[in-house]
Every structure is written in C-alpha cells, then in structure tokens.
Design a protein around this motif. Structure first.
Motif, PDB file in Angstrom:
ATOM      1  N   GLN A  63      39.388  38.445  31.396  1.00  0.00           N
ATOM      2  CA  GLN A  63      39.574  38.904  33.055  1.00  0.00           C
ATOM      3  C   GLN A  63      38.353  38.362  33.615  1.00  0.00           C
ATOM      4  O   GLN A  63      38.703  37.484  34.780  1.00  0.00           O
ATOM      5  CB  GLN A  63      39.557  40.369  33.049  1.00  0.00           C
ATOM      6  CG  GLN A  63      39.684  40.919  34.451  1.00  0.00           C
ATOM      7  CD  GLN A  63      39.884  42.194  34.708  1.00  0.00           C
ATOM      8  OE1 GLN A  63      40.114  42.912  33.569  1.00  0.00           O
ATOM      9  NE2 GLN A  63      39.725  42.765  36.006  1.00  0.00           N
ATOM     10  N   LYS A  95      39.687  41.379  26.386  1.00  0.00           N
ATOM     11  CA  LYS A  95      40.319  41.657  27.812  1.00  0.00           C
ATOM     12  C   LYS A  95      39.386  41.465  28.814  1.00  0.00           C
ATOM     13  O   LYS A  95      39.507  40.849  29.848  1.00  0.00           O
ATOM     14  CB  LYS A  95      40.776  43.251  27.786  1.00  0.00           C
ATOM     15  CG  LYS A  95      41.383  43.655  28.870  1.00  0.00           C
ATOM     16  CD  LYS A  95      42.087  45.177  28.808  1.00  0.00           C
ATOM     17  CE  LYS A  95      42.484  45.307  30.189  1.00  0.00           C
ATOM     18  NZ  LYS A  95      43.014  46.881  30.093  1.00  0.00           N
ATOM     19  N   GLU A 101      38.669  35.444  36.914  1.00  0.00           N
ATOM     20  CA  GLU A 101      37.945  35.416  37.953  1.00  0.00           C
ATOM     21  C   GLU A 101      37.097  34.257  38.430  1.00  0.00           C
ATOM     22  O   GLU A 101      37.261  33.900  39.533  1.00  0.00           O
ATOM     23  CB  GLU A 101      37.121  37.044  38.124  1.00  0.00           C
ATOM     24  CG  GLU A 101      38.019  37.913  38.019  1.00  0.00           C
ATOM     25  CD  GLU A 101      37.359  39.296  37.783  1.00  0.00           C
ATOM     26  OE1 GLU A 101      36.008  39.257  37.689  1.00  0.00           O
ATOM     27  OE2 GLU A 101      37.920  40.268  37.918  1.00  0.00           O
TER      28      GLU A 101
END
Length: 270
Positions: free
Chosen positions: A255, A251, A259
């Motif tokens: 993530q 996770k 970005e």
C-alpha cells in the motif's frame, strides 16, 4: 549492458522515474522478504535494494539496524541471499534486484566469486556504501567484465571534484545521499538538495537516485522532478517491523509503495 542499464533506458524512454524500495534480506525471514518483493513489484516498484544484514552497520539508522539484527537473530546466512531472487514469482513478475552490502562482505567472499554468485542468482548490481573511490578499481573491473552494476554513493559533504570521480567509477546509477548522517525518515530535506543534484546531472550521463530521508508521498513528490529515481528505506522497513504477520507486512508495504508510485507519477516534470 546490465539489467539496471536496461531498466533506466526504458524509464527514460517512457518519461518515468524509478521507485526503489529498500528491504532487508531475511527480515524477519526469507519467506517474508520474497512475499514483500512480489507485493512491491505489483504495487509499482521498478527495482529493489536488498540490504545484506551486517553486525556493524555503516550509515544505517536505528530502524534499519534493528531489521539487520532481526534477520541475524533468525539465522540469516549469505546462502539465503543468493536463493532469494528465485522466489520472486515468474519472469514477468521479476524486478531487478541490487544488493546493499559492505565491501568487507564482498572482499571476504572474493570479488569475482561474489559478483558471479550474485549474477547467477539473478541480481543486477551492488550498492557498496563503504567502498572508497580510490579503492574501487578491482571491484569495478570485475563488475565491468561481467556486466554487473557497481553503485557508489555521493554525500552532501563530498567535494564536487570527488563527486565526478565517483560518478566515473559507478555504473547503473549513482546513489545521491540527501542528508548528512544516517538513514532515517526526515520531516524536511535540505533546500540545496535539488540544486546539488542538478549540478551533478550536468556532469554525468548516469541516472541519479536520491536516498536517505524520504518519509512518504509528499517527500517523494518533492524530489521526483530533480531525480531519476528515489530510494525509500526506513519508511518501508518500519512498516515491516510494525506488521502482525507476513500477510500484514505485504499489505502495509504494498500500500505504501503504491502511494509513493502515485506521488512520483503525479509530480510535475522539471
């Protein structure tokens, strides 16, 4: 043409820049590494650099050194490295993988044996940070014969004549080290970096990927206009080290990669 060549051709045709996370093989175990690879592909990574743990790191800062030690402490073996690509889900989910390995590891196994095993496993190339251009001939010959990319490094202290020689000995892409010193996140990068990359791009057709020091989306957006790709290592590995478990590691890294992807794609075109 290697899978790396094919990838950069597609990216150029699409007007996109490559995003290459660095992940240490077997940190903290191979199952976690495979799960993260599946996650970063879905999050927008184009290829991935797989660090081969080594007890005597060459240019690695403390974050990556510690990841190597974690992998070694958990029983890392080279056989596991060659099993890793098969654990990435499905042909459509596969992304090109390149090993980051000390030349001593490759030499000890045997140049042709290492390259052939890597190809058979599904790797597309190797970054060899401690291979001098004067000594690259034998490995370059094997890689050329077998269609395997050999990536060498250019640093801020590399003379311009030598940069051209390194580019001529590399295939797939050229790894441009952004700062003098070891890997690690930096708050700021040298003001001359863009100028130096542009100079070299005028003298080689190879894609140039910038690594070392990229700490997050802001740095990625700053460098994307001048590079063909960005390599992000310590910032990724630090998130793996901070994770509570495998799912948390996937996770956190996914993530972050998402970005970075957004920042790179949103950056102005040079």
């Amino acid at each position: 043409m290697s899978k790396v060549d094919e990838l950069f051709q597609r990216l150029r045709d699409d007007g996109r820049k490559a995003l290459m996370p660095f992940i240490t093989a077997g940190d903290p175990d191979f199952e976690t590494t495979a799960a993260i690879l599946n996650g970063v592909k879905a999050a927008g990574a184009d290829l991935c650099e797989i660090g081969v743990p080594y007890s005597d790191p060459i240019a690695d800062g403390p974050v990556i050194q510690e990841s190597y030690q974690r992998a070694l402490d958990h029983g890392f073996r080279l056989d596991g490295l060659f099993d890793l690509p098969s654990q990435v889900r499905g042909a459509d989910a596969q992304l090109p993988l390149v090993t980051m390995a000390s030349y001593s590891i490759i030499y000890r196994m045997g140049l042709r044996q290492y390259v052939q095993r890597a190809i058979d496993a599904g790797y597309a190339g190797a970054i060899v940070p401690d291979l001098l251009v004067e000594e690259a001939g034998p490995l370059s010959k094997v890689c050329s014969e077998l269609g395997f990319s050999l990536v060498l490094l250019v640093t801020p202290t590399t003379s311009r004549d030598r940069q051209i020689r390194i580019a001529e000995s590399s295939t797939g892409f050229l790894y441009f080290v952004s700062v003098t010193g070891i890997t690690g996140e930096r708050a700021a990068l040298p003001e001359t970096l863009g100028e130096n990359v542009r100079w070299l791009k005028q003298r080689t057709d190879l894609p140039i990927c910038i690594g070392f020091g990229i700490s997050g989306p802001e740095t990625a957006a700053q460098l994307a206009p001048v590079a063909d790709g960005l390599i992000v290592g310590s910032a990724v590995v630090r998130r793996i080290a901070a994770a509570a478990d495998r799912d948390d590691a996937v996770k956190r890294v996914s993530q972050f990669v998402g970005e970075l992807r957004t920042a790179i794609d949103s950056a102005p075109v040079a």
